[in-house]
Design a protein around this motif. Structure first.
Motif, mmCIF file in Angstrom:
data_model
loop_
_atom_site.group_PDB
_atom_site.id
_atom_site.type_symbol
_atom_site.label_atom_id
_atom_site.label_comp_id
_atom_site.label_asym_id
_atom_site.label_seq_id
_atom_site.Cartn_x
_atom_site.Cartn_y
_atom_site.Cartn_z
ATOM 1 N N UNK A 12 -1.796 79.277 79.466
ATOM 2 C CA UNK A 12 -0.962 79.616 80.596
ATOM 3 C C UNK A 12 -1.410 78.685 81.603
ATOM 4 N N UNK A 13 -2.977 79.130 81.696
ATOM 5 C CA UNK A 13 -4.100 78.047 82.657
ATOM 6 C C UNK A 13 -3.215 76.856 83.238
ATOM 7 N N UNK A 14 -3.244 76.055 81.821
ATOM 8 C CA UNK A 14 -3.194 74.351 82.670
ATOM 9 C C UNK A 14 -2.041 74.483 82.702
ATOM 10 N N UNK A 15 -0.593 74.699 82.262
ATOM 11 C CA UNK A 15 0.983 75.279 83.338
ATOM 12 C C UNK A 15 -0.004 75.721 84.486
ATOM 13 N N UNK A 16 -0.452 76.627 84.650
ATOM 14 C CA UNK A 16 -0.724 76.780 86.175
ATOM 15 C C UNK A 16 -1.351 75.778 87.254
ATOM 16 N N UNK A 17 -2.355 74.747 86.604
ATOM 17 C CA UNK A 17 -3.094 74.003 86.711
ATOM 18 C C UNK A 17 -1.422 72.194 87.404
ATOM 19 N N UNK A 18 -0.557 72.812 86.436
ATOM 20 C CA UNK A 18 0.359 71.494 86.798
ATOM 21 C C UNK A 18 0.976 72.000 87.860
ATOM 22 N N UNK A 19 1.308 72.876 88.175
ATOM 23 C CA UNK A 19 1.919 73.284 89.215
ATOM 24 C C UNK A 19 1.175 73.964 90.292
ATOM 25 N N UNK A 20 -0.056 73.891 90.315
ATOM 26 C CA UNK A 20 -0.855 73.125 91.661
ATOM 27 C C UNK A 20 -0.928 72.031 92.339
ATOM 28 N N UNK A 21 -0.774 71.225 90.862
ATOM 29 C CA UNK A 21 -1.480 69.876 91.258
ATOM 30 C C UNK A 21 0.367 69.197 91.937
ATOM 31 N N UNK A 22 1.690 69.714 91.217
ATOM 32 C CA UNK A 22 2.460 68.896 91.872
ATOM 33 C C UNK A 22 1.946 70.090 94.073
ATOM 34 N N UNK A 23 2.582 71.627 93.695
ATOM 35 C CA UNK A 23 2.518 71.715 94.851
ATOM 36 C C UNK A 23 1.078 71.146 95.815
ATOM 37 N N UNK A 24 0.013 70.703 95.235
ATOM 38 C CA UNK A 24 -0.687 70.484 96.523
ATOM 39 C C UNK A 24 -0.178 69.008 97.139
ATOM 40 N N UNK A 25 0.017 68.345 95.293
ATOM 41 C CA UNK A 25 1.255 66.585 96.277
ATOM 42 C C UNK A 25 2.097 67.275 97.580
ATOM 43 N N UNK A 26 2.497 67.926 97.209
ATOM 44 C CA UNK A 26 3.511 68.184 98.574
ATOM 45 C C UNK A 26 2.965 68.151 99.231
ATOM 46 N N UNK A 27 1.912 69.104 99.602
ATOM 47 C CA UNK A 27 1.081 69.423 101.304
ATOM 48 C C UNK A 27 0.928 68.094 101.317
ATOM 49 N N UNK A 28 0.344 67.492 101.200
ATOM 50 C CA UNK A 28 -0.380 65.872 100.954
ATOM 51 C C UNK A 28 0.288 65.289 101.266
#
Length: 219
Positions: free
Chosen positions: A89-105
Motif C-alpha cells: 500500500x504505502x509505495x502505491x500511495x507514494x507514487x500517487x503523491x509523486x504525480x500529485x506533487x508534480x501536478x502542483x509544481x
C-alpha cells in the motif's frame, strides 16, 4: 538560384482540435497566473487566434473558458490517483503523491488560486469541480485500503488527510517548493500512517487495517 522551400500547407483545425488548443492555452495561463489576471485577449494571443474566435467556441466568455479549463485540470488531477491495486500500500500511495506533487509544481499559481478561493471567477460550479476531485481522491484511497464499506472513522481520517495534503501543498509553494518534493512525499505518507494509528485507538475497523499494515512484511 536555390528555389525557396515550399510553404507548409495550412491545415484547418477541426472543432474539437481548435477547442482543445484554446483549452490548452488557457490552462497554461491559468496555471501560472491568478484567474482574474488572465483575459480573453491573453488566451487569444497565446493560441495565435483572434478574440472573436475564442468567443465562437466559448460564447460565455472568460467564465465559461475558465470552468472548461478547470474541468480539464480536474480530470488531469484525478488521473494522478490512477494506480494499480497491486503491491504494498504505502509505495502505491507514494507514487500517487509523486504525480500529485508534480501536478502542483506544474500548475503552481493556478493551484494556489484554485484552493485558496477568492477569485472573481469562482462560482458554485467551480467549487463543485474542486470538491469532485476531493471526493474522487477519497474514493481512490479507500479502494487502495481494500475496505469495501468504510465506517465514519476511516472516512473522516481519509478526508482529513486529503485536507492536510492540500494545505501542505500550498505551504510548499509558499516556501519556494522546499523541502524537495521527495521529502514532502515521504512526510505525507508518514502522516497518513500516523493519522490512521490515532483513529485506530477508537475505531475497530481502522485498528484492524493498521494491524494488517504492520504485519505485512512488504511495508
Amino acid at each position: 538560384m536555390t528555389p525557396a522551400a515550399p510553404t507548409p500547407a495550412y491545415r484547418r483545425l477541426s472543432v474539437e482540435e481548435r477547442r482543445s488548443q484554446l483549452l490548452a492555452s488557457a490552462l497554461d495561463l491559468f496555471a501560472h497566473r491568478a484567474p482574474e489576471e488572465v483575459s480573453l485577449d491573453d488566451v487569444a494571443e497565446a493560441a495565435g487566434v483572434s478574440r472573436p474566435l475564442v468567443y465562437r467556441y466559448f460564447p460565455g466568455g472568460k467564465q465559461q473558458l475558465y470552468e472548461a479549463a478547470l474541468r480539464s485540470a480536474a480530470d488531469e488531477l484525478q488521473h494522478c490517483f490512477d494506480e494499480p491495486r497491486e503491491g504494498p500500500l504505502l509505495p502505491r500511495l507514494a507514487r500517487t503523491l509523486d504525480r500529485y506533487l508534480a501536478f502542483v509544481d506544474q500548475h503552481d499559481t493556478g493551484f494556489s488560486a484554485l484552493l485558496q478561493g477568492g477569485s472573481v471567477v469562482e462560482t458554485s460550479r467551480t467549487t463543485a469541480i474542486v470538491d469532485g476531485v476531493r471526493r474522487a481522491a477519497a474514493e481512490h484511497i479507500v479502494s487502495h485500503l481494500g475496505v469495501t464499506h468504510p465506517g465514519r472513522g476511516l472516512r473522516m481520517t481519509v478526508r482529513m488527510w486529503i485536507t492536510a495534503v492540500e494545505a501542505s501543498s500550498l505551504i510548499w509553494l509558499d516556501e519556494d517548493k522546499q523541502p524537495p518534493a521527495g521529502e514532502l512525499r515521504d512526510w505525507l505518507v508518514e502522516q497518513f500512517v500516523a493519522m490512521l494509528t490515532v483513529t485506530a485507538r477508537r475505531d475497530p475497523q481502522t485498528d484492524a487495517l493498521v494491524r494488517a499494515l504492520a504485519e505485512d512484511p512488504r511495508h
